[in-house]
Design an enzyme around this catalytic site. Structure first.
Site, PDB file in Angstrom:
ATOM      1  CB  THR A 128     -38.643 -86.293 -62.123  1.00 14.20           C
ATOM      2  OG1 THR A 128     -38.347 -87.531 -62.053  1.00 14.20           O
ATOM      3  CG2 THR A 128     -37.397 -85.433 -62.175  1.00 14.20           C
ATOM      4  CG  ASN A 129     -41.338 -82.890 -64.455  1.00 14.88           C
ATOM      5  OD1 ASN A 129     -40.090 -83.240 -64.315  1.00 14.88           O
ATOM      6  ND2 ASN A 129     -42.197 -82.710 -65.291  1.00 14.88           N
TER       7      ASN A 129
ATOM      8  CB  THR B 130      -7.429 -43.978 -54.675  1.00 13.83           C
ATOM      9  OG1 THR B 130      -6.580 -42.975 -54.964  1.00 13.83           O
ATOM     10  CG2 THR B 130      -8.027 -44.151 -53.352  1.00 13.83           C
ATOM     11  CG  HIS B 131      -6.722 -44.149 -59.237  1.00 15.53           C
ATOM     12  ND1 HIS B 131      -7.525 -44.218 -60.511  1.00 15.53           N
ATOM     13  CD2 HIS B 131      -7.543 -43.276 -58.716  1.00 15.53           C
ATOM     14  CE1 HIS B 131      -8.516 -43.560 -60.223  1.00 15.53           C
ATOM     15  NE2 HIS B 131      -8.790 -42.930 -59.153  1.00 15.53           N
TER      16      HIS B 131
ATOM     17  CB  SER C 240       9.856 -71.673 -53.426  1.00 18.86           C
ATOM     18  OG  SER C 240      10.538 -71.919 -54.201  1.00 18.86           O
ATOM     19  CB  SER C 241       9.871 -76.968 -54.788  1.00 21.26           C
ATOM     20  OG  SER C 241       9.926 -76.505 -56.013  1.00 21.26           O
TER      21      SER C 241
ATOM     22  CE  LYS D 288       8.627 -66.688 -54.030  1.00 19.88           C
ATOM     23  NZ  LYS D 288       7.146 -66.690 -53.819  1.00 19.88           N
TER      24      LYS D 288
ATOM     25  CD  GLU E 233      -0.838 -68.251 -53.624  1.00 23.13           C
ATOM     26  OE1 GLU E 233       0.097 -67.421 -53.874  1.00 23.13           O
ATOM     27  OE2 GLU E 233      -0.463 -69.333 -53.091  1.00 23.13           O
TER      28      GLU E 233
END
Length: 445
Positions: A117-118, A163-164, A294-295, A300, A307
């Site tokens: 196995t190793n 920036t920032h 959206s529901s 939307k 995501e």
């Protein structure tokens, strides 16, 4: 359904009913390649009977063709080193080979001859990753090309840089997307460097790397045979003891995948910001609509693909942390955390490959610009004032910025009103052709 696995597999099923997950088919194929190679090499060396070797090789070919996939049933959270999944494969091959040959073929004495196995499991992880990675690298190349195409489409759209998260000098949307392309390309190059290290295999080291219970020529011949079977440019690791102890090559690859994940998260965050709104955010770009957002809120639209990609990348980073902990947990001649390393590393590659492809097809390829909003924010930006530094110097320009913010008069108009520049001079300095590239050669005439 006929069962081909045996007593050791049944014990593992009883001992480890943990996640309900099953091993990746590519991982199983990688172990089977080793079994087929070992049967051939041992037969060539005169240590394994010809009929037995042929039956083992024939069974391996059946498995590699997709048969008996339901026989590989061991949970990734199992006994250390991978003995459980290894014996699962040994038993299935032995029982099927016995069936087709009418011989008594033993999972340990014959299928596992000259192996442990190793050395089998680390070698199989390398082979599995090498088989899977080209698909990921292809997706990354396609993503860079997609960003390149998008950068050309958006090259003339000038906007406010930030920036920032504050107003900064102007930039074009095309320039932003060129940077995304370059970042993905560099991450792909880093992954390729990790691939080179995976080619070094320590098969033949058996239990502790000394090669006990193998023929003196076994390791060299196994490297050659596996190279032929897998079509991968495999080579000897050079030190089989180190190969048993050290999982740094796996950690290196995982860390490169983690780097890619953070790049994708960062780019995704940018795209969500640029598309935010559409009425109360930046709204400088439009992301493709893929589903209702959206529901409860009609109309939307959410950045759903970005995501998804971000969640995948969070998981990849989590897998990497577990691989880091596993890699540092080896003791002496073996790292027993190999099953977790195997599962996590293969999953990292799989989910990145799939999500990058979806991100490109359903998001990046369909991005469009909102030119009016880009110009709207550009005209309101105070960051554009820096282009006046070479002509009015920093302090005078800073005073103009404060006055512009107080009066809501655009800088370009204010600098003319104050008599610092003529309209023609202001038009040249604030023109789209000079705002986003080096400009110190520009002279006021």
């Amino acid at each position: 359904m006929k069962t081909y696995y045996g007593a050791e597999t049944i014990k593992a099923l009883e001992n480890f009913p943990i996640s309900g997950l099953k091993p990746n088919p590519i991982y199983i194929s990688s172990i089977v390649y080793i079994k087929k190679a070992a049967a051939r090499v041992n037969n060539h060396l005169g240590t394994l009977d010809n009929k037995i070797a042929l039956s083992i090789a024939k069974t391996c070919d059946e498995i590699l063709a997709g048969k008996f996939a339901d026989q590989f049933v061991i949970d990734p959270y199992q006994a250390g080193a991978g003995t459980s999944i290894h014996m699962n494969v040994n038993e299935v091959i032995a029982n099927r080979a016995s069936e087709i040959s009418h011989l008594d073929i033993h999972p340990n004495d014959h299928v596992n001859m000259s192996q442990s196995t190793n050395d089998v499991i680390p070698c199989s992880i390398r082979i599995a990753c090498l088989i899977l990675l080209p698909k990921l690298l292809k997706q990354l190349k396609e993503l860079t090309l997609s960003f390149d195409r998008k950068s050309k489409q958006l090259s003339r759209i000038i906007k406010s840089g930030r920036t920032h998260l504050q107003d900064a000098l102007p930039i074009t949307l095309g320039q932003e997307f060129t940077a995304y392309s370059k970042a993905i390309k560099i991450d792909g190059e880093r992954i390729n460097l990790a691939v080179d290290n995976l080619l070094k295999i320590g098969i033949g080291g058996t239990a502790v790397g000394t090669g006990i219970n193998t023929h003196p020529d076994y390791h060299k011949m196994m490297v050659k045979e596996l190279k032929n079977l897998t079509k991968l440019p495999l080579k000897s690791s050079g030190n089989l003891i180190e190969s048993m102890q050290n999982t740094a090559d796996f950690l290196h690859l995982s860390s490169m995948l983690r780097n890619l994940a953070q790049t994708l998260i960062r780019i995704g965050n940018d795209l969500r910001l640029l598309a935010s709104g559409p009425k109360t955010g930046l709204a400088e770009i439009n992301l493709p609509e893929v589903q209702k957002g959206s529901s409860i809120m009609p109309g939307k639209v959410n950045p759903s693909i970005v995501e998804m990609l971000t969640m995948v990348c969070f998981q990849v980073i989590g897998y990497d942390q577990a691989i880091l902990l596993s890699s540092m947990s080896g003791q002496l001649e073996l790292n027993v955390m190999l099953p977790l390393i195997a599962y996590n590393l293969i999953e990292q590659i799989k989910i990145l490959t799939n999500s990058v492809g979806v991100f490109r097809e359903k998001c990046v390829d369909g991005i469009t610009a909102n030119k009016e909003m880009c110009n709207y924010w550009l005209q309101k930006s105070s960051g554009i004032a820096a282009v006046l530094n070479p002509y009015l110097k920093y302090d005078k320009t800073a005073q103009l910025v404060k006055l512009s913010l107080q009066t809501n008069i655009p800088l370009k108009d204010l600098v003319v009103q104050k008599g610092y520049l003529t309209q023609k001079q202001a038009d040249r300095i604030f023109s789209a052709t000079t705002l986003t590239k080096p400009n110190l050669k520009l002279k006021i005439k």
